[in-house]
Design an enzyme around this catalytic site. Structure first.
Site, PDB file in Angstrom:
ATOM      1  N   HIS A  61       0.867  -1.183   0.000  1.00 55.93           N
ATOM      2  CA  HIS A  61       0.000   0.000   0.000  1.00 55.93           C
ATOM      3  C   HIS A  61       0.902   1.231   0.000  1.00 55.93           C
ATOM      4  O   HIS A  61       2.133   1.110  -0.081  1.00 55.93           O
ATOM      5  CB  HIS A  61      -0.954  -0.007   1.195  1.00 55.93           C
ATOM      6  CG  HIS A  61      -0.280   0.043   2.532  1.00 55.93           C
ATOM      7  ND1 HIS A  61       0.574  -0.935   2.985  1.00 55.93           N
ATOM      8  CD2 HIS A  61      -0.334   0.961   3.547  1.00 55.93           C
ATOM      9  CE1 HIS A  61       1.015  -0.638   4.194  1.00 55.93           C
ATOM     10  NE2 HIS A  61       0.476   0.517   4.553  1.00 55.93           N
ATOM     11  N   HIS A  63       1.264   3.953   2.233  1.00 54.20           N
ATOM     12  CA  HIS A  63       1.684   4.709   3.403  1.00 54.20           C
ATOM     13  C   HIS A  63       3.188   4.937   3.324  1.00 54.20           C
ATOM     14  O   HIS A  63       3.936   4.093   2.800  1.00 54.20           O
ATOM     15  CB  HIS A  63       1.300   3.980   4.686  1.00 54.20           C
ATOM     16  CG  HIS A  63      -0.141   4.129   5.039  1.00 54.20           C
ATOM     17  ND1 HIS A  63      -0.797   3.283   5.920  1.00 54.20           N
ATOM     18  CD2 HIS A  63      -1.075   5.038   4.620  1.00 54.20           C
ATOM     19  CE1 HIS A  63      -2.067   3.682   6.035  1.00 54.20           C
ATOM     20  NE2 HIS A  63      -2.252   4.733   5.255  1.00 54.20           N
ATOM     21  N   ASP A  65       5.774   4.755   5.199  1.00 50.41           N
ATOM     22  CA  ASP A  65       6.782   3.822   5.699  1.00 50.41           C
ATOM     23  C   ASP A  65       6.980   2.616   4.791  1.00 50.41           C
ATOM     24  O   ASP A  65       7.883   1.806   5.018  1.00 50.41           O
ATOM     25  CB  ASP A  65       6.451   3.367   7.129  1.00 50.41           C
ATOM     26  CG  ASP A  65       5.058   2.773   7.274  1.00 50.41           C
ATOM     27  OD1 ASP A  65       4.186   3.086   6.453  1.00 50.41           O
ATOM     28  OD2 ASP A  65       4.853   1.996   8.230  1.00 50.41           O
ATOM     29  N   HIS A  66       6.174   2.532   3.721  1.00 45.18           N
ATOM     30  CA  HIS A  66       6.305   1.416   2.777  1.00 45.18           C
ATOM     31  C   HIS A  66       6.800   1.851   1.400  1.00 45.18           C
ATOM     32  O   HIS A  66       7.085   0.985   0.566  1.00 45.18           O
ATOM     33  CB  HIS A  66       4.953   0.711   2.619  1.00 45.18           C
ATOM     34  CG  HIS A  66       4.497   0.037   3.864  1.00 45.18           C
ATOM     35  ND1 HIS A  66       4.575  -1.322   4.064  1.00 45.18           N
ATOM     36  CD2 HIS A  66       3.977   0.549   5.013  1.00 45.18           C
ATOM     37  CE1 HIS A  66       4.114  -1.619   5.269  1.00 45.18           C
ATOM     38  NE2 HIS A  66       3.739  -0.497   5.865  1.00 45.18           N
ATOM     39  N   HIS A 138      -6.775  -3.335   5.698  1.00 41.93           N
ATOM     40  CA  HIS A 138      -6.132  -2.210   6.367  1.00 41.93           C
ATOM     41  C   HIS A 138      -7.064  -0.999   6.210  1.00 41.93           C
ATOM     42  O   HIS A 138      -8.141  -1.108   5.614  1.00 41.93           O
ATOM     43  CB  HIS A 138      -4.766  -1.961   5.735  1.00 41.93           C
ATOM     44  CG  HIS A 138      -3.883  -1.033   6.513  1.00 41.93           C
ATOM     45  ND1 HIS A 138      -3.862  -0.993   7.889  1.00 41.93           N
ATOM     46  CD2 HIS A 138      -2.981  -0.094   6.102  1.00 41.93           C
ATOM     47  CE1 HIS A 138      -2.990  -0.094   8.289  1.00 41.93           C
ATOM     48  NE2 HIS A 138      -2.449   0.475   7.223  1.00 41.93           N
ATOM     49  N   ASP A 206       0.368  -4.833   7.636  1.00 46.17           N
ATOM     50  CA  ASP A 206      -0.672  -3.812   7.723  1.00 46.17           C
ATOM     51  C   ASP A 206      -2.051  -4.380   7.411  1.00 46.17           C
ATOM     52  O   ASP A 206      -2.677  -4.050   6.410  1.00 46.17           O
ATOM     53  CB  ASP A 206      -0.358  -2.637   6.801  1.00 46.17           C
ATOM     54  CG  ASP A 206       0.826  -1.828   7.285  1.00 46.17           C
ATOM     55  OD1 ASP A 206       0.651  -0.655   7.617  1.00 46.17           O
ATOM     56  OD2 ASP A 206       1.937  -2.397   7.362  1.00 46.17           O
ATOM     57  N   HIS A 265       7.304  -5.609  11.024  1.00 42.93           N
ATOM     58  CA  HIS A 265       6.527  -4.377  11.073  1.00 42.93           C
ATOM     59  C   HIS A 265       6.151  -4.011  12.511  1.00 42.93           C
ATOM     60  O   HIS A 265       4.998  -3.768  12.854  1.00 42.93           O
ATOM     61  CB  HIS A 265       5.264  -4.485  10.203  1.00 42.93           C
ATOM     62  CG  HIS A 265       4.668  -3.145   9.843  1.00 42.93           C
ATOM     63  ND1 HIS A 265       3.639  -2.587  10.571  1.00 42.93           N
ATOM     64  CD2 HIS A 265       4.954  -2.270   8.864  1.00 42.93           C
ATOM     65  CE1 HIS A 265       3.306  -1.424  10.042  1.00 42.93           C
ATOM     66  NE2 HIS A 265       4.095  -1.199   8.998  1.00 42.93           N
TER      67      HIS A 265
END
Length: 303
Positions: A61, A63, A65-66, A138, A206, A265
């Site tokens: 996805h 976000h 942090d990814h 998520h 997530d 994670h």
């Protein structure tokens, strides 16, 4: 064989001792990257692996942090004079998101091919391996991924003779070629036995626990799954933000009957995942705490 490295095991924000989310797998001269959090390039360098063989990047996805490590990685690939196409796979909106990030990496010497996922699952075949994307739960659209390395059956000369396959074609058919000659079509199944067990790795982060995760992870050689929280009293927070606890993840691993499972994670508040493992092992004993740089080489099983 398939080499797998958990490059980053952190969620939300990088820490001095923990990088953000990324996984890399190497097979037959090609590399697959799943997610590209901040610090991914440094993690690859620390591992001693190369950027250039990366031919597919999958995103769970969008976000930060990814995906926040992507612009720098693209620039590095460009500076390495890469010209081969780079395939990117991710939820709907992938091309828009990547092009927005490319404001700081506008000129690249290689094309990018986008595969935008839709629906509950999708299968992509590349260079001898199979990527299965499956929808998870998520607070934004998010997918998990399974990487499969299929393995053909053994060559069966008796079967080849029974099917009257000329010996001159045996070698090519073992490589998967289809041959049309003398008014006949020869395929590999005419000379090979039953397909043997391949290699399977499943990665999910997530998400709340949903049946699709255990279904796609079923009998995986390695299952890497989010364990955002290990501390007591975090269940409500996990539900609110649609993440998982160590114990929810362990139940999925047990249900899927995986050979080995790594947690990843982690929340920034969680400093030592090892402290919570005894309680996790009460649910499923094959779970290990993931950490940056943790790696494994998976090989085909011999009968």
């Amino acid at each position: 064989m398939l080499d797998v490295c958990l490059l980053g095991s952190g969620g939300m924000m990088p820490l001095p001792y923990r990088r953000l989310t990324a996984l890399m797998a190497r097979y037959n001269g090609n590399s697959i990257l799943i997610d590209c959090g901040e610090g991914t390039q440094v993690a690859i360098k620390e591992k001693g692996w190369s950027f250039k063989p990366i031919d597919v990047i999958c995103f769970t996805h969008y976000h930060a942090d990814h995906i926040s490590g992507l612009p720098g990685l693209l620039l590095t690939l460009g500076n390495a004079e890469r010209t081969e196409p780079l395939v990117m796979i991710g939820p709907k909106g992938l091309e828009r998101v990547v092009n927005a990030l490319r404001v700081i990496a506008p000129e690249l010497p290689f094309p990018i091919e986008f595969i935008e996922l839709s629906g509950s699952e999708q299968i992509i075949e590349r260079n001898g391996y199979i990527i299965e994307a499956f929808r998870v739960n998520h607070n934004v659209t998010c997918y998990g991924y399974t990487i499969k390395i299929p393995r053909a059956g053994k060559f069966d000369p008796k079967k080849a003779e029974e099917n009257e396959v000329p010996k001159m074609y045996w070698s090519r058919l073992q490589k998967g070629d289809t041959i049309e000659a003398d008014g006949r079509i020869y395929t590999s199944d005419m000379i090979l036995g039953e397909e043997r067990k391949g290699i399977k790795v499943t990665y999910c982060t997530d998400s709340r626990p949903v049946p699709a995760i255990a279904e796609h992870a079923k009998n995986s050689d390695l299952f890497i799954c989010e364990g955002m929280y290990g501390e007591d009293g975090k269940d409500a927070k996990a539900r609110e933000y649609k993440h998982m606890t160590f114990y929810e993840a362990a139940k999925l691993g047990k249900e899927a009957d995986v050979k080995e499972m790594w947690l990843t994670h982690y929340s920034p508040s969680l400093t030592r995942a090892e402290e919570f493992m005894p309680k996790v092992w009460e649910i499923f004993e094959r779970v290990k705490p993931g950490k940056d740089g943790k790696s494994i080489t998976l090989e085909f099983e011999e009968a």
